[in-house]
Scaffold this active site. Structure first.
Site, mmCIF file in Angstrom:
data_model
loop_
_atom_site.group_PDB
_atom_site.id
_atom_site.type_symbol
_atom_site.label_atom_id
_atom_site.label_comp_id
_atom_site.label_asym_id
_atom_site.label_seq_id
_atom_site.Cartn_x
_atom_site.Cartn_y
_atom_site.Cartn_z
ATOM 1 N N LYS A 43 -37.297 38.371 -72.634
ATOM 2 C CA LYS A 43 -37.991 38.489 -71.333
ATOM 3 C C LYS A 43 -37.125 39.496 -70.489
ATOM 4 C CE LYS A 43 -35.422 37.301 -68.631
ATOM 5 N NZ LYS A 43 -33.965 37.587 -68.552
ATOM 6 N N TYR A 84 -37.895 34.050 -63.949
ATOM 7 C CA TYR A 84 -37.893 32.481 -64.180
ATOM 8 C C TYR A 84 -38.623 31.918 -63.414
ATOM 9 C CZ TYR A 84 -34.248 33.537 -67.771
ATOM 10 O OH TYR A 84 -33.653 33.826 -68.960
HETATM 11 P P1 NAD Z 1 -26.281 42.762 -73.467
HETATM 12 O O1 NAD Z 1 -25.766 44.303 -72.704
HETATM 13 O O2 NAD Z 1 -24.989 41.919 -73.602
HETATM 14 O O3 NAD Z 1 -26.703 43.105 -74.743
HETATM 15 C C1 NAD Z 1 -27.459 44.242 -75.111
HETATM 16 C C2 NAD Z 1 -27.301 44.729 -76.541
HETATM 17 O O4 NAD Z 1 -28.152 45.879 -76.638
HETATM 18 C C3 NAD Z 1 -25.710 45.236 -76.670
HETATM 19 O O5 NAD Z 1 -25.273 44.737 -77.794
HETATM 20 C C4 NAD Z 1 -25.922 46.700 -76.637
HETATM 21 O O6 NAD Z 1 -24.906 47.200 -77.525
HETATM 22 C C5 NAD Z 1 -27.240 47.074 -77.247
HETATM 23 N N1 NAD Z 1 -27.879 48.306 -76.629
HETATM 24 C C6 NAD Z 1 -28.381 49.267 -77.740
HETATM 25 N N2 NAD Z 1 -28.837 50.327 -77.104
HETATM 26 C C7 NAD Z 1 -28.356 50.040 -75.980
HETATM 27 C C8 NAD Z 1 -28.452 51.035 -74.810
HETATM 28 N N3 NAD Z 1 -29.114 52.183 -74.912
HETATM 29 N N4 NAD Z 1 -27.770 50.715 -73.684
HETATM 30 C C9 NAD Z 1 -27.204 49.463 -73.533
HETATM 31 N N5 NAD Z 1 -27.213 48.571 -74.622
HETATM 32 C C10 NAD Z 1 -27.584 48.988 -75.683
HETATM 33 O O7 NAD Z 1 -27.263 42.169 -72.391
HETATM 34 P P2 NAD Z 1 -27.848 40.752 -72.552
HETATM 35 O O8 NAD Z 1 -27.357 39.914 -71.490
HETATM 36 O O9 NAD Z 1 -27.455 40.063 -73.989
HETATM 37 O O10 NAD Z 1 -29.304 40.912 -72.658
HETATM 38 C C11 NAD Z 1 -30.312 41.367 -73.615
HETATM 39 C C12 NAD Z 1 -31.672 41.093 -73.410
HETATM 40 O O11 NAD Z 1 -31.853 39.600 -73.465
HETATM 41 C C13 NAD Z 1 -32.351 41.420 -72.179
HETATM 42 O O12 NAD Z 1 -33.524 41.655 -72.114
HETATM 43 C C14 NAD Z 1 -32.111 40.067 -71.183
HETATM 44 O O13 NAD Z 1 -33.251 40.015 -70.151
HETATM 45 C C15 NAD Z 1 -32.211 39.085 -72.230
HETATM 46 N N6 NAD Z 1 -31.548 37.931 -71.915
HETATM 47 C C16 NAD Z 1 -32.287 36.731 -71.853
HETATM 48 C C17 NAD Z 1 -31.885 35.471 -71.483
HETATM 49 C C18 NAD Z 1 -32.338 34.314 -71.747
HETATM 50 O O14 NAD Z 1 -31.759 33.164 -71.099
HETATM 51 N N7 NAD Z 1 -33.636 34.096 -72.223
HETATM 52 C C19 NAD Z 1 -30.568 35.556 -71.128
HETATM 53 C C20 NAD Z 1 -29.570 36.520 -71.194
HETATM 54 C C21 NAD Z 1 -30.132 37.918 -71.584
#
Ligand code: NAD
Length: 344
Positions: A106, A195
């Site tokens: 999401k 949420y």
């Molecule tokens: P994060 O930045 O830790 O992870 C993102 C990943 O994408 C990284 O490994 C990064 O290297 C990679 N990536 C690839 N191309 C990229 C670019 N151009 N710019 C930046 N990063 C790039 O973020 P996260 O907190 O893990 O969030 C990722 C997704 O998960 C989002 O869509 C977020 O909304 C979702 N999320 C959901 C929940 C949940 O509880 N369902 C919780 C946190 C995050």
């Protein structure tokens, strides 16, 4: 359902960031129908290290460039997209074109057009698309929904939901893209206010017909140059229920929801945490905290995706569910921008 490892469906994770590595990957251990078989990353060293940790074959590590060749890999049934929001559409479409089922984080995408593209690509490929609304697989939330449907609160009249946390791009790598409009699509609402929005819809089992909103972001704070901080919104439902929601990137962590009926109220606080939820039901006669067994919402969600892929059935939270929230989020932004109620 019990099954051997061989019968479990294989999942590839795209994006090995904070959420993928800290929450999703470790929770495959509790899955009955899903197993982790492949990784897609821009960092070969990180992917190699994680592959060794999780017993994933090295030939099942992909880069963003050679990702499309995953179509030839029979170890992968489902591709789980855990990238910044603005990249969900591209990778979902590529996964579908590679003949894989898709689980996508999401918010589903940052525009309605992208959501529609994702739905169309999966439909064309004959593959299932599910949006990872984990709270809809979480026992305390499911218990709350059952109580509301049974009429335990009487006639529901109002809902309030609040989601906030301080966004810290200077300290947290995962927050850097969150304040970049192109990658995040928006601010607190796209990330955590969703949420509140989604909970109002599933707790009530109704779709809103009108939204209003007010935004307050300190534009001198570099974090809020491109994306919003505080956005408060109201939803009007056809039954007459009004929902009042807050979403913020600057106050201390809050993740709660409350439902008010003419006989009783129900409080989920937290509503959307990873672990350790609380549900209370009360009225003028007092309040109780029913005993509910905590469950692994991540494993439940992954198993549901696997089952839907295996049986080719529509998931409980399909692409259309993600699209509804994105439409509403954009209507909330419009209401905040224009100062007018928006009919949806
Ligand atoms: P994060 O930045 O830790 O992870 C993102 C990943 O994408 C990284 O490994 C990064 O290297 C990679 N990536 C690839 N191309 C990229 C670019 N151009 N710019 C930046 N990063 C790039 O973020 P996260 O907190 O893990 O969030 C990722 C997704 O998960 C989002 O869509 C977020 O909304 C979702 N999320 C959901 C929940 C949940 O509880 N369902 C919780 C946190 C995050």
């Amino acid at each position: 359902m019990k099954s051997t490892n061989q019968k479990k469906l294989g999942f590839a994770i795209v994006g090995l960031g904070k959420f993928a590595t800290e929450q999703i990957m470790p929770n495959f251990k509790d899955c009955q129908q899903a197993r982790l078989t492949a990784l897609v990353s821009g960092s070969p060293a990180k992917a190699k290290k994680l592959a060794a940790e999780y017993g994933i074959a090295e030939q099942n590590i992909y880069s963003y460039e050679n990702f499309d060749s995953i179509k030839d890999n029979p170890d992968v049934d489902v591709v789980y997209i855990i990238l910044p929001n603005g990249l969900h559409a591209e990778y979902t479409v590529r996964a579908a074109q590679a003949g894989k089922h898709v689980l996508c984080e999401k918010p589903m995408a940052t525009t309605v057009a992208d959501c529609e593209k994702m739905i169309a690509a999966c439909k064309k490929a004959g593959r299932q698309l599910m949006i990872a609304y984990r709270a809809q697989y979480e026992p305390f939330n499911l218990n709350a929904i059952a109580r509301i449907r049974k009429g335990e609160l009487g006639k529901v009249r109002a809902i309030t939901a609040d989601h906030g946390r301080p966004v810290k791009p200077a300290e947290e790598k995962a927050d850097v893209w969150r304040v970049d409009k192109k990658l995040a699509g928006g601010g607190s609402l796209m990330d955590i206010g969703i949420y509140s929005l989604n909970a109002c819809r599933y707790l009530l089992g109704e779709e809103p017909v009108e939204v209003t909103a007010l935004e307050s972001s300190d534009k001198s704070d570099p974090r809020f140059k491109e994306v919003e901080d505080n956005i408060h919104f109201t939803l009007r439902f056809p039954s007459g229920v009004l929902a009042t929601c807050t979403s913020s990137y600057s106050y201390e962590s809050v993740k709660r929801g409350r439902v008010f009926g003419d006989k009783a109220w129900l409080d989920l606080d937290p509503l959307s945490d990873y672990y350790e939820h609380t549900l209370k039901v009360g009225s003028s006669k007092g309040e109780t905290e029913p005993k509910i067994q905590e469950g692994n919402q991540f494993a439940a969600e992954l198993d549901h995706m696997a089952e839907c892929a295996r049986t080719n059935t529509t998931p409980r939270t399909p692409g259309e569910e993600g699209l509804r929230d994105v439409r509403l989020i954009l209507a909330i932004y419009e209401a905040a921008r224009t100062g007018k109620a928006v009919t949806v």
